[in-house]
Design a protein around this motif. Structure first.
Motif, mmCIF file in Angstrom:
data_model
loop_
_atom_site.group_PDB
_atom_site.id
_atom_site.type_symbol
_atom_site.label_atom_id
_atom_site.label_comp_id
_atom_site.label_asym_id
_atom_site.label_seq_id
_atom_site.Cartn_x
_atom_site.Cartn_y
_atom_site.Cartn_z
ATOM 1 N N GLU A 1 41.162 33.226 40.829
ATOM 2 C CA GLU A 1 40.826 34.218 41.537
ATOM 3 C C GLU A 1 40.016 34.160 43.420
ATOM 4 O O GLU A 1 40.601 34.997 44.244
ATOM 5 N N LEU A 2 39.825 32.586 43.602
ATOM 6 C CA LEU A 2 39.092 32.277 44.529
ATOM 7 C C LEU A 2 40.485 32.313 45.828
ATOM 8 O O LEU A 2 39.821 32.416 46.798
ATOM 9 N N LEU A 3 41.596 31.619 44.574
ATOM 10 C CA LEU A 3 42.693 31.200 45.762
ATOM 11 C C LEU A 3 43.589 32.738 46.170
ATOM 12 O O LEU A 3 44.151 32.590 47.621
ATOM 13 N N LEU A 4 43.518 33.753 45.109
ATOM 14 C CA LEU A 4 44.522 34.654 45.300
ATOM 15 C C LEU A 4 44.334 35.757 46.000
ATOM 16 O O LEU A 4 44.904 36.657 46.518
ATOM 17 N N LEU A 5 42.876 36.333 45.747
ATOM 18 C CA LEU A 5 42.303 37.562 45.576
ATOM 19 C C LEU A 5 42.431 38.188 47.038
ATOM 20 O O LEU A 5 42.371 39.178 47.285
ATOM 21 N N PRO A 6 41.542 36.817 47.965
ATOM 22 C CA PRO A 6 41.502 37.310 49.365
ATOM 23 C C PRO A 6 42.784 37.946 50.225
ATOM 24 O O PRO A 6 42.791 38.616 51.369
ATOM 25 N N PHE A 7 44.088 37.802 49.167
ATOM 26 C CA PHE A 7 45.417 38.657 49.839
ATOM 27 C C PHE A 7 45.385 39.769 49.216
ATOM 28 O O PHE A 7 46.371 40.920 49.927
#
Length: 511
Positions: free
Chosen positions: A210-216
């Motif tokens: 989630e930390l890697l993907l949700l910002p997009f």
């Protein structure tokens, strides 16, 4: 009202599941809701080996074995600190979602998953059971936040005709998390003397994803427009979510909601409790969350192993039957995702609590007679499975959906804070009280749960309106008559109307 309705028809006609909406739903539900379910069940299977670790560590430190009562206390803390952390997490919901936004809060929340995952993963090497207990508080905070913020976030991303289905996805991932922990807890996988630290530490992986993907992915457009006043960004994010350029109809509905709330401002929990226009909505979410947790779902799982054992299931095979029960839970929650928009929220709640009530009554009889009637243990197993089915289609997934729908932007974060606090306190209460109930009342404990299910069913039947396929403003108007206030939709003088509504509340209250 007519004008408000006509405003929404085009949106209802074209709401669809775009790639951006689908991925945002899956990533947030896997990264946050999955962990909630996983950590509910992760300590069950390896409990024997974890207790051995507690005992061995104590023996190495003090040169004598741990007393049984102290071991029981430590284990009770290891289990109960999780719902206590969940309660603490619920108290953080309103300040965090208003300050950081919905997506921002989910990203921040990963701290409360990754840190305890590392702590629990190295606990055996560190020879410390204290850090496991501390980590369970932290991961409980993570669950308390995610169980409230994910439904809020997804409810604000979804078009109104898909809000129910998407709102159940977090509960689906909770059940998948429980099932995953049950599968990994099988003795031949990780539920053994060497695998349990890794099993506890795996909760950090969804958080990293989630930390890697949700910002997009988009922040809630409703949060951006109504609370941040950033209409330009809200429009851009809404266009990404819907997959088309013309989003003015939906933006107009948000602007109308913003206007109608300007006189109220953002509500705190205390002001929420005093708002006559939200009285029955607040009572409803309290009743539903208490009913969900006090209906005996945790007690059913607690009793399940002994019920399976009494039915002749070999001790080593009980773990596989438990996994099967978890699979039924997942399957029925998937079913709820697909039928909630057609059947509505209210019907699923009525059916679910009705099934749970009946299952508890029959289970009481079956447990009372299973020592004297040969085939009665099989009735007990059927009751457990039936109860799980009933809870999975209504009481488990629907309360968070209707909590999202019954409150508007200014009050939603405070409402989730109240709902989450009630949810986790009720969860904690059942865990604390049920062992004493079971010791004092035995099988008759489930009659108390059946009464709670029946009371919640009656309340739902008499009070709760059907909220499917309505805007947040329209749902507020459904409650207006019961709350003895008036909420006007589609009027050009919405701020004036909101003020007038507040004046009317004061007059009715003093009267």
């Amino acid at each position: 009202m007519t004008e408000g309705k006509s405003l929404e028809k085009p949106e209802e006609r074209r709401g669809r599941l775009t790639a951006v909406l689908a991925l945002a739903t899956l990533i947030s539900a896997f990264g946050s809701s999955f962990q909630y379910g996983y950590n509910v069940a992760v300590v069950n299977s390896p409990s024997l080996f974890m207790k051995q670790f507690y005992n061995t560590t104590y023996l190495e430190r003090y040169g004598r074995p741990m007393e049984e009562t102290f071991l029981t206390l430590l284990w009770s803390l290891s289990v109960s600190m999780y719902p206590l952390g969940g309660f603490l997490g619920s108290l953080l919901v309103a300040p965090l979602v208003n300050k950081l936004g919905r997506k921002g809060t989910l990203l921040f929340n990963n701290i409360f998953s990754i840190v305890p995952a590392i702590i629990m993963g190295v606990s055996e090497i560190a020879k410390s059971y204290e850090i496991i207990i501390f980590a369970r508080v932290l991961v409980g905070i993570c669950a308390g936040l995610s169980s409230n913020v994910v439904p809020m976030y997804l409810g604000e991303l979804a078009p109104k005709n898909m809000r129910g289905a998407i709102g159940i996805v977090p509960q689906l991932f909770i059940t998948v998390g429980i099932l995953s922990a049950q599968v990994l807890g099988i003795r031949n996988i990780l539920g053994n003397s060497t695998g349990w630290p890794l099993m506890l530490g795996l909760t950090g992986i969804p958080a990293l994803v989630e930390l890697l993907l949700l910002p997009f992915f988009p922040e809630s457009p409703r949060y951006l427009l109504i609370q941040r006043g950033d209409e330009r960004t809200a429009k851009r994010e809404l266009q990404r979510l819907r997959g088309w350029e013309d989003v003015e109809t939906e933006l107009d509905e948000m602007r109308l909601e913003d206007q109608s709330e300007q006189a109220e401002g953002r509500l705190s929990v205390l002001s929420l409790l005093s708002q006559r226009s939200l009285r029955w909505q607040l009572i409803s979410i309290i009743v539903l969350n208490m009913g969900q947790q006090l209906s005996g779902v945790n007690a059913i799982y607690y009793y399940a192993d002994s019920i399976y054992g009494s039915a002749g299931v070999e001790e080593n095979d009980i773990q596989y039957v438990t996994v099967g029960t978890g699979a039924v839970n997942v399957f029925m929650t998937i079913t709820a995702v697909f039928i909630v928009e057609a059947s509505g929220r209210k019907l699923l709640l009525l059916i679910g609590f009705g099934i749970c009530c009946g299952a508890c009554v029959v289970l009481t009889v079956a447990l009372r007679l299973q020592d004297s009637v040969d085939w009665m243990p099989y009735i007990s197993i059927a009751c457990v499975i039936l109860y799980v089915i009933g809870h999975a289609i209504g009481p488990s997934p629907i309360p968070v959906v209707v909590t999202t729908e019954m409150f508007r932007q200014s009050s939603r974060s405070a409402a989730f804070m109240v709902a989450g606090s009630v949810h986790w306190l009720s969860n904690f209460t059942v865990g604390l009280v049920f062992p004493f109930m079971e010791k004092g009342l035995g099988p008759y404990s489930f009659l108390i749960f059946s009464v709670i299910c029946l009371v919640t069913l009656i309340y739902t039947w008499l009070v709760l309106p059907e909220t499917k396929n309505n805007t947040f403003l329209e749902i507020s108007q459904m409650f207006a008559k019961r709350n003895k206030v008036e909420i006007k939709l589609g009027d050009e003088n919405s701020p004036t109307n909101a003020t007038g509504c507040l004046k009317e509340v004061e007059m009715v209250s003093t009267f």
